[in-house]
Design a protein around this motif. Structure first.
Motif, mmCIF file in Angstrom:
data_model
loop_
_atom_site.group_PDB
_atom_site.id
_atom_site.type_symbol
_atom_site.label_atom_id
_atom_site.label_comp_id
_atom_site.label_asym_id
_atom_site.label_seq_id
_atom_site.Cartn_x
_atom_site.Cartn_y
_atom_site.Cartn_z
ATOM 1 N N ALA A 1 2.569 4.486 0.430
ATOM 2 C CA ALA A 1 1.438 4.352 -0.484
ATOM 3 C C ALA A 1 1.883 4.857 -1.852
ATOM 4 N N LEU A 2 1.790 4.007 -2.872
ATOM 5 C CA LEU A 2 2.180 4.383 -4.223
ATOM 6 C C LEU A 2 0.959 4.908 -4.963
ATOM 7 N N LEU A 3 1.019 6.156 -5.376
ATOM 8 C CA LEU A 3 -0.093 6.801 -6.078
ATOM 9 C C LEU A 3 0.227 6.795 -7.573
ATOM 10 N N ARG A 4 -0.616 6.141 -8.320
ATOM 11 C CA ARG A 4 -0.368 6.010 -9.760
ATOM 12 C C ARG A 4 -1.699 6.040 -10.502
ATOM 13 N N GLY A 5 -1.769 6.861 -11.533
ATOM 14 C CA GLY A 5 -2.998 6.934 -12.313
ATOM 15 C C GLY A 5 -4.183 7.455 -11.520
ATOM 16 N N GLY A 6 -3.922 8.266 -10.495
ATOM 17 C CA GLY A 6 -4.999 8.860 -9.717
ATOM 18 C C GLY A 6 -5.537 7.982 -8.609
ATOM 19 N N THR A 7 -4.908 6.835 -8.367
ATOM 20 C CA THR A 7 -5.362 5.980 -7.275
ATOM 21 C C THR A 7 -4.172 5.312 -6.603
ATOM 22 N N ILE A 8 -4.367 4.833 -5.406
ATOM 23 C CA ILE A 8 -3.298 4.150 -4.683
ATOM 24 C C ILE A 8 -3.291 2.689 -5.125
ATOM 25 N N THR A 9 -2.198 2.282 -5.744
ATOM 26 C CA THR A 9 -2.106 0.921 -6.295
ATOM 27 C C THR A 9 -1.419 -0.050 -5.347
ATOM 28 N N HIS A 10 -0.530 0.446 -4.505
ATOM 29 C CA HIS A 10 0.185 -0.430 -3.580
ATOM 30 C C HIS A 10 0.390 0.276 -2.255
ATOM 31 N N VAL A 11 0.290 -0.485 -1.161
ATOM 32 C CA VAL A 11 0.596 0.001 0.178
ATOM 33 C C VAL A 11 1.450 -1.047 0.872
ATOM 34 N N GLY A 12 2.567 -0.645 1.431
ATOM 35 C CA GLY A 12 3.440 -1.578 2.129
ATOM 36 C C GLY A 12 4.634 -0.849 2.701
ATOM 37 N N THR A 13 5.564 -1.589 3.243
ATOM 38 C CA THR A 13 6.773 -0.960 3.751
ATOM 39 C C THR A 13 7.689 -0.607 2.586
ATOM 40 N N HIS A 14 8.663 0.231 2.876
ATOM 41 C CA HIS A 14 9.619 0.649 1.852
ATOM 42 C C HIS A 14 10.309 -0.566 1.238
ATOM 43 N N GLN A 15 10.731 -1.500 2.087
ATOM 44 C CA GLN A 15 11.431 -2.683 1.586
ATOM 45 C C GLN A 15 10.522 -3.556 0.722
#
Length: 588
Positions: free
Chosen positions: A548-562
């Motif tokens: 889960a990528l947390l950016r600007g106080g919210t989760i912008t993307h969720v996926g596998t590492h690849q």
């Protein structure tokens, strides 16, 4: 850091706070009544003794001397017995009272949220739990009793003196007027300066504690003299205020010594004249003077007792500042039968009190049982705050966090923290044995379970310590390296066998080889638990099923590492400096 930067202080309420502690007195009221009864009997005996002496001196027949002498001995023995009984009985309830208040204060501190402890200096809390409670105990055990005793004795003796010879009795009663007037003025000034001294002592305690904890940093940067100068400045501040306090007390106490002695001199002069003119018998004058001398101690001690009362009320006010703080995180009532560890963040937001912008907003995340999610984001993006929401170290300000469909705010805190275990980036270890530190969250753990947890965390070095698991580690675990502390904290979290395991960048202090061994062992643990892993390294990210990528106080993307590596430039930038990314990311 200045010693008074963050010690919350409210307006003085001292006149009310000590009275509000009366609930602690109720269980001991029977013993206190008995103590006061014994004290009153002792006062009665002390007043009776001069009256018996008067009869002895004025006796016209020698046959009366023997019974009067025996009566005097009996009264003296009775007074001594009452004093002994009072002191013997009062010790236990007074010390018990202090212990009860201290236990309640400590228990309340454990209920208060992290925000409270962030705002308060630890030295201020320490001084309230030690110095202030001792001050309250001294007043309740000594000052309050003698305040009542002295008022009774002053009133009774004055009435007796008026009955014995009213002109001299009136003189004694009149001498109380200036004492009362000065006492009222003294009280107002003493409350203010007592509070100032106690607050400054709390600030000084904070400096001492911070210097002890940070001694390695102080020595490493050669800041010994700078820290000493800060301490010396704070100590001199306490000294100056204490001198002012002593000066105020000295003036008051001197006044209290002068008035009774001046009054006694007048009594002796006018009494001798009255004896010479036949208006007063010699026995009456001796008894009058003896009773008058009994007023010197109550009047002289009045200053000490009033000073003690003001300090005690100020201390009570400082203690009630903490006790009156209502925990913002309330215990729920629900439990989870057979928890699975399904974690959901549903539109979660969090804003610090008074902050203009939220740290988190509209965060959605679904972590299924047995699944591990790595939370990745730039420094200051809110990763630690997000992980703190799960065990309710802080509460959401919008949205909700659920476990198996239950809002965590509705769960009993004991249940929630059995389900969730957290290992922090900056581990906290206590000045106790290794075993006690490890089993903090699982007191019934067997030696085999402890060993398994230590093997997962690659922390079996503890068996090589001088006394193995029974080795006491220093305060904050300063006798261990940063990596060793992190591994012990990780073992502690693993040992509790949680359904949800939160790792807040727990592997940051480990070397590459140890990290690889820990990660391999963690993979087996995370198969049986829901995992939230705050990660900065690609190797740590690879522990997770998804990212889960947390950016600007919210989760912008969720996926596998690849997937994120291929599709999200921000994600690639965050991991660009990690040497593992190009090799391990490509392989996996």
């Amino acid at each position: 850091m200045p010693p008074d930067t963050n010690s919350p202080r409210r307006p003085l309420l001292a006149s009310n706070s000590l009275w509000r502690m009366r609930s602690y007195l109720r269980p001991h009221i029977g013993k206190l009544v008995f103590i006061w009864l014994v004290a009153i009997l002792g006062i009665a005996a002390s007043i009776a003794f001069p009256l018996v002496g008067k009869e002895v001196i004025d006796a016209e027949q020698t046959a009366d001397l023997l019974p009067l002498g025996l009566l005097a001995v009996g009264v003296g023995v009775a007074e001594a017995l009452m004093i002994f009984l009072r002191r013997w009985v009062q010790t236990k309830p007074v010390l018990g009272l202090e212990t009860e208040i201290r236990d309640d204060l400590y228990e309340h501190l454990q209920r208060l949220p992290m925000a409270f402890h962030s705002d308060w200096q630890s030295g201020q809390l320490l001084s309230r739990a030690t110095t202030d409670l001792s001050t309250i105990r001294r007043f309740l055990g000594f000052g309050m009793l003698f305040l009542v005793m002295n008022v009774i004795q002053l009133t009774t003796v004055t009435i007796v003196l008026l009955n014995m010879y009213w002109p001299l009795g009136l003189l004694v009663a009149a001498s109380a007027v200036p004492i009362i007037w000065v006492s009222l003025r003294f009280e107002k000034k003493y409350i203010k300066i007592s509070r100032q001294v106690q607050d400054e002592q709390g600030d000084l305690a904070t400096l001492v504690e911070e210097s002890a904890i940070g001694i390695r940093t102080i020595k490493a940067f050669g800041r010994r003299h700078h820290v000493y100068d800060s301490f010396d400045e704070s100590a001199r501040k306490v000294y100056a205020t204490s001198i002012d306090k002593v000066g105020l007390s000295a003036k008051f106490f001197t006044f209290l010594e002068v008035i009774p002695n001046f009054t006694l001199a007048l009594v002796l002069l006018l009494g001798a004249l009255a004896v010479g003119t036949g208006g007063l018998t010699l026995g009456t004058l001796v008894a009058f003077t003896t009773l008058m001398l009994q007023l010197v101690w109550p009047i002289a001690s009045l200053g000490y007792i009033l000073a003690m009362a003001q300090e005690s009320m100020t201390s009570a006010d400082r203690v009630m500042e903490v006790m009156d703080t209502v925990p913002s995180i309330r215990d729920g009532s629900e439990t989870i039968e057979d928890p699975r560890g399904h974690l959901r963040l549903e539109g979660v937001g969090f804003r610090f009190p008074g902050a203009e912008r939220p740290v988190l907003h509209d965060v959605w995340l679904d972590v299924r049982p047995g699944e591990t999610v790595a939370v990745v984001g730039a420094t200051g993006s809110g990763k630690t705050t997000l992980t703190a929401l799960v065990p309710r170290l802080v509460d959401v300000t919008s949205g909700r966090v659920t476990i198996d469909g239950h809002d965590v705010r509705d769960l009993k805190l004991s249940v929630l923290r059995d389900v969730v275990a957290t290992a922090f980036e900056e581990p906290t270890l206590f000045s106790m044995s290794v075993r006690e530190n490890l089993t903090l969250g699982h007191r019934e753990a067997t030696d085999e379970e402890v060993r398994e947890a230590l093997e997962v965390a690659q922390a079996t070095f503890v068996y090589d310590l001088p006394w193995g698991l029974d080795t006491r580690i220093g305060e904050q675990g300063m006798s261990l390296s940063g990596g060793q502390r992190q591994r012990l904290a990780l073992a502690r979290a693993v040992l509790s066998k949680p359904k949800i395991l939160v790792l807040d960048d727990t592997l940051s202090a480990l070397d590459v080889e140890t990290e690889a061994l820990v990660e391999e062992a963690l993979r087996h643990v995370l198969r049986e638990a829901t995992g939230i892993v705050v990660a900065h390294r690609a190797s740590t990210v690879l522990l997770a099923d998804k990212v889960a990528l947390l950016r600007g106080g919210t989760i912008t993307h969720v996926g596998t590492h690849q997937e994120l590596l291929a599709d999200v430039p921000e994600y690639r930038e965050l991991l660009a400096q990690d040497a593992d990314m190009s090799e391990e990311g490509a392989l996996r």
